[in-house]
Design an enzyme around this catalytic site. Sequence first.
Site, PDB file in Angstrom:
ATOM      1  N   HIS A 191      37.588  27.535  36.743  1.00  0.00           N
ATOM      2  CA  HIS A 191      37.581  27.103  35.341  1.00  0.00           C
ATOM      3  C   HIS A 191      36.178  26.997  34.758  1.00  0.00           C
ATOM      4  O   HIS A 191      35.921  27.410  33.635  1.00  0.00           O
ATOM      5  CB  HIS A 191      38.245  25.726  35.220  1.00  0.00           C
ATOM      6  CG  HIS A 191      39.709  25.798  35.428  1.00  0.00           C
ATOM      7  ND1 HIS A 191      40.444  24.769  35.953  1.00  0.00           N
ATOM      8  CD2 HIS A 191      40.572  26.788  35.183  1.00  0.00           C
ATOM      9  CE1 HIS A 191      41.697  25.136  36.017  1.00  0.00           C
ATOM     10  NE2 HIS A 191      41.807  26.356  35.569  1.00  0.00           N
ATOM     11  N   ARG A 299      41.436  41.926  30.592  1.00  0.00           N
ATOM     12  CA  ARG A 299      41.944  41.348  31.844  1.00  0.00           C
ATOM     13  C   ARG A 299      42.960  40.248  31.499  1.00  0.00           C
ATOM     14  O   ARG A 299      42.586  39.100  31.296  1.00  0.00           O
ATOM     15  CB  ARG A 299      40.797  40.747  32.650  1.00  0.00           C
ATOM     16  CG  ARG A 299      39.847  41.761  33.266  1.00  0.00           C
ATOM     17  CD  ARG A 299      38.830  41.018  34.128  1.00  0.00           C
ATOM     18  NE  ARG A 299      38.070  41.890  34.988  1.00  0.00           N
ATOM     19  CZ  ARG A 299      36.800  42.244  34.757  1.00  0.00           C
ATOM     20  NH1 ARG A 299      36.177  41.820  33.679  1.00  0.00           N
ATOM     21  NH2 ARG A 299      36.164  43.017  35.609  1.00  0.00           N
ATOM     22  N   ARG A 335      45.213  45.528  30.666  1.00  0.00           N
ATOM     23  CA  ARG A 335      45.537  45.635  32.091  1.00  0.00           C
ATOM     24  C   ARG A 335      46.602  44.603  32.435  1.00  0.00           C
ATOM     25  O   ARG A 335      46.474  43.431  32.067  1.00  0.00           O
ATOM     26  CB  ARG A 335      44.295  45.407  32.948  1.00  0.00           C
ATOM     27  CG  ARG A 335      44.609  45.645  34.417  1.00  0.00           C
ATOM     28  CD  ARG A 335      43.394  45.583  35.268  1.00  0.00           C
ATOM     29  NE  ARG A 335      42.916  44.221  35.389  1.00  0.00           N
ATOM     30  CZ  ARG A 335      41.794  43.907  36.024  1.00  0.00           C
ATOM     31  NH1 ARG A 335      41.037  44.846  36.544  1.00  0.00           N
ATOM     32  NH2 ARG A 335      41.422  42.656  36.124  1.00  0.00           N
ATOM     33  N   GLU A 432      40.877  52.176  41.949  1.00  0.00           N
ATOM     34  CA  GLU A 432      40.032  51.155  42.585  1.00  0.00           C
ATOM     35  C   GLU A 432      40.385  50.963  44.053  1.00  0.00           C
ATOM     36  O   GLU A 432      39.936  50.007  44.676  1.00  0.00           O
ATOM     37  CB  GLU A 432      40.106  49.836  41.816  1.00  0.00           C
ATOM     38  CG  GLU A 432      41.495  49.255  41.654  1.00  0.00           C
ATOM     39  CD  GLU A 432      41.498  47.952  40.877  1.00  0.00           C
ATOM     40  OE1 GLU A 432      40.431  47.373  40.607  1.00  0.00           O
ATOM     41  OE2 GLU A 432      42.610  47.500  40.537  1.00  0.00           O
ATOM     42  N   ASN A 455      34.214  47.769  41.142  1.00  0.00           N
ATOM     43  CA  ASN A 455      34.097  46.516  41.911  1.00  0.00           C
ATOM     44  C   ASN A 455      35.015  46.560  43.131  1.00  0.00           C
ATOM     45  O   ASN A 455      34.597  46.328  44.263  1.00  0.00           O
ATOM     46  CB  ASN A 455      34.475  45.303  41.061  1.00  0.00           C
ATOM     47  CG  ASN A 455      33.773  45.296  39.726  1.00  0.00           C
ATOM     48  OD1 ASN A 455      32.742  45.917  39.566  1.00  0.00           O
ATOM     49  ND2 ASN A 455      34.334  44.605  38.749  1.00  0.00           N
ATOM     50  N   ASP A 456      36.281  46.865  42.873  1.00  0.00           N
ATOM     51  CA  ASP A 456      37.212  46.895  44.000  1.00  0.00           C
ATOM     52  C   ASP A 456      37.014  48.140  44.858  1.00  0.00           C
ATOM     53  O   ASP A 456      37.143  48.068  46.081  1.00  0.00           O
ATOM     54  CB  ASP A 456      38.653  46.806  43.502  1.00  0.00           C
ATOM     55  CG  ASP A 456      39.057  45.363  43.301  1.00  0.00           C
ATOM     56  OD1 ASP A 456      38.816  44.565  44.220  1.00  0.00           O
ATOM     57  OD2 ASP A 456      39.576  45.021  42.228  1.00  0.00           O
ATOM     58  N   ARG A 466      34.167  41.288  48.212  1.00  0.00           N
ATOM     59  CA  ARG A 466      33.329  41.143  47.023  1.00  0.00           C
ATOM     60  C   ARG A 466      32.995  39.685  46.716  1.00  0.00           C
ATOM     61  O   ARG A 466      32.081  39.388  45.957  1.00  0.00           O
ATOM     62  CB  ARG A 466      33.992  41.803  45.809  1.00  0.00           C
ATOM     63  CG  ARG A 466      35.313  41.181  45.435  1.00  0.00           C
ATOM     64  CD  ARG A 466      36.063  42.015  44.411  1.00  0.00           C
ATOM     65  NE  ARG A 466      35.769  41.652  43.047  1.00  0.00           N
ATOM     66  CZ  ARG A 466      36.318  42.219  41.981  1.00  0.00           C
ATOM     67  NH1 ARG A 466      37.189  43.207  42.133  1.00  0.00           N
ATOM     68  NH2 ARG A 466      36.018  41.830  40.777  1.00  0.00           N
ATOM     69  N   CYS A 503      35.357  51.037  34.179  1.00  0.00           N
ATOM     70  CA  CYS A 503      35.337  49.664  33.678  1.00  0.00           C
ATOM     71  C   CYS A 503      34.776  48.676  34.699  1.00  0.00           C
ATOM     72  O   CYS A 503      34.731  47.487  34.451  1.00  0.00           O
ATOM     73  CB  CYS A 503      36.719  49.237  33.210  1.00  0.00           C
ATOM     74  SG  CYS A 503      37.927  49.184  34.529  1.00  0.00           S
TER      75      CYS A 503
HETATM   76  C1  PEP Z   1      37.108  46.568  39.256  1.00  0.00           C
HETATM   77  O1  PEP Z   1      37.697  46.301  40.303  1.00  0.00           O
HETATM   78  O2  PEP Z   1      36.121  47.322  39.197  1.00  0.00           O
HETATM   79  C2  PEP Z   1      37.561  45.978  37.972  1.00  0.00           C
HETATM   80  C3  PEP Z   1      37.055  46.368  36.831  1.00  0.00           C
HETATM   81  O3  PEP Z   1      38.512  45.014  38.008  1.00  0.00           O
HETATM   82  P1  PEP Z   1      38.285  43.474  38.459  1.00  0.00           P
HETATM   83  O4  PEP Z   1      36.814  43.247  38.556  1.00  0.00           O
HETATM   84  O5  PEP Z   1      38.957  42.650  37.433  1.00  0.00           O
HETATM   85  O6  PEP Z   1      38.989  43.455  39.782  1.00  0.00           O
HETATM   86 MG    MG Z   2      39.654  45.450  40.250  1.00  0.00          MG
END
Ligand code: PEP
Ligand code: MG
Length: 585
Positions: A191, A299, A335, A432, A455-456, A466, A503
């Site tokens: 939060h 998101r 998403r 991802e 990211n994923d 991560r 993204c």
């Molecule tokens: C990602 O995984 O790159 C992504 C944009 O989604 P999130 O960071 O919300 O998992």
């Molecule tokens: Mg992701």
Amino acid sequence: MSTVEGIGAAPGRALGRVHRLEAEAAPVPHRTIAPEEVEAEVRRFEQARAAARERLEALKTETGDRFGPYDAGMFEAQMLMVDDPMIEEGTLAYIRENYLAAERAFDLQMLEHRVRLLDSGKTMEIDRLSDLHDVRHRVLSTLLDLPEPEIPEGDEPLILVARDLPPSLAARLDAARVVGFVTERGSRAGHSVLIAKSLGIPAVVGVTAALEALPHGCRALIDGRTGRIVCDPDEPEIEAFRRGVVRLEARRERLVEASPERPTRTADEVEVTIQANVDRPDEVARARTLGAAGVGLFRSEFLVIGHREIPSEAEQYEAYRMAVEAFPDREVVLRTFDLGGDKFPMFLEMPREENPYLGWRAIRVCLDLPDLFLNQLRAAVRASAHGDLKILIPFVTSVDEIERTRALIGRVYDELGEAAPAGRVPLGIMVETPAAVELLDRIAPHVDFVSLGTNDLTQYVLAVDRGNAKLAAVFEPLHPALLAQYRRIVRACRTHDLPVGVCGELAGDPVGLAVLIGLGFRRFSISLSTLTEQREVARGVVAAELRKLVDGADWEDGAACRAEVAAYLEDRGVFEGDAARLSGE
Ligand code: PEP
Ligand code: MG
């Protein structure tokens, strides 16, 4: 000068004086009472509970006025805890049967509750720990007459350092005074982090022994994107930071003057689309002001985190409609709920998992809970009548998941009948997971577009959690193994004429954006904190030169790639090395 690593949770950089918050309440003395005092003690406990509830109601209203209903909802988690029958009954039993004073009885109950949360091992439950500390302090402060934690008066910018930042304090932060925060606990979806993001305050969480490493009163530089903290930075480091700030502000002013609507083109006139990543509905308006070319990633899970009930279809419809109406001429990519991993809503009974990132997450959860999913899909389809809304599904590993989602969308259209908007809402997937990259040729005929989640993908390709601050240095989205994946994605999308965007956070990093442009990506969705600067980076580069640089390279590791591309950006004058030193770029 020393450096400490954590998890970058809310982006931005800040320099300030460390103010350590010892928010843990002082130890509660062991006090027993006489049998005839029992009922008075019970009353004292109930009064303290009522006072806590009342204060939380007030905080909820204040937060709602300041940040909107989504943040106000987070206090529901704490209210739930104040009203938890297990904690109430346990406390009363300690008072009545063990003749403990109310504060001691309550404190022991909270301790037991804490152990239960920790034993559960679930991220969701662990996120609740900061709520627990907050509630504990709130009830004890009435029973023991303790003050609420406060930020001292003064003008000097402060970096708050705490084991955990209570959401009730985060909601009262003044961004002019508190320029950053660092906590030992917490996660990206906590939060306090969500509040920090809406206030534009950089935050680093998960810093082991932060209280020991960052002494009260020392100066610290923090980078909320990379999670790097420099304690007692030397003069050159501070100077570099200051120059970076001056330059950023000058750039921002220039950009605002130069109409944010101006399209983004590279120096050799290649059109690049820069959209916004938004985590909360109220960020949409800011995205518009900053000149984003739509929302490339909405998101939606942040609509539900911290809420005790599934948001109704009507509530979701309003949020999605607001987003598309803010961008009447641009797309908004919604998403579907990416729950699991480190994002858990309170209303879902999530199983205890050893590896939540490899577990019941995102599309797997939604397909297993069709009511939850249909509710969201219906809201999205209805909102698509008001603009260019597209649906994006996260964490896809098979064609079957796409087909099942399509079938559910079909059902929504059938059920809406004549009330359904004309034309089908476009459907895309996040690329991802390594499986999605591998299957892209097979997936292409089933989707209208794809979005690369760096990211994923980094997490799964490099097998590096991560959310683990210890592994921050290993989490390298420019690792050669990832560059190979990005190349395959560009190739497959070209072959199938499939629109592709990026993204993940890599697009928000100057070097990352340059590499991605060099690889052939042209559409990016970036968080608001760096969107403006990244448009400048895109305008300063020559796409053809980057293509040559990236095509001709065989970098041994991410560092080699970063060094060469950073040197290119420096040569082009769009990125000066000293501005990036804090980020370790
Ligand atoms: C990602 O995984 O790159 C992504 C944009 O989604 P999130 O960071 O919300 O998992
Ligand atoms: Mg992701």
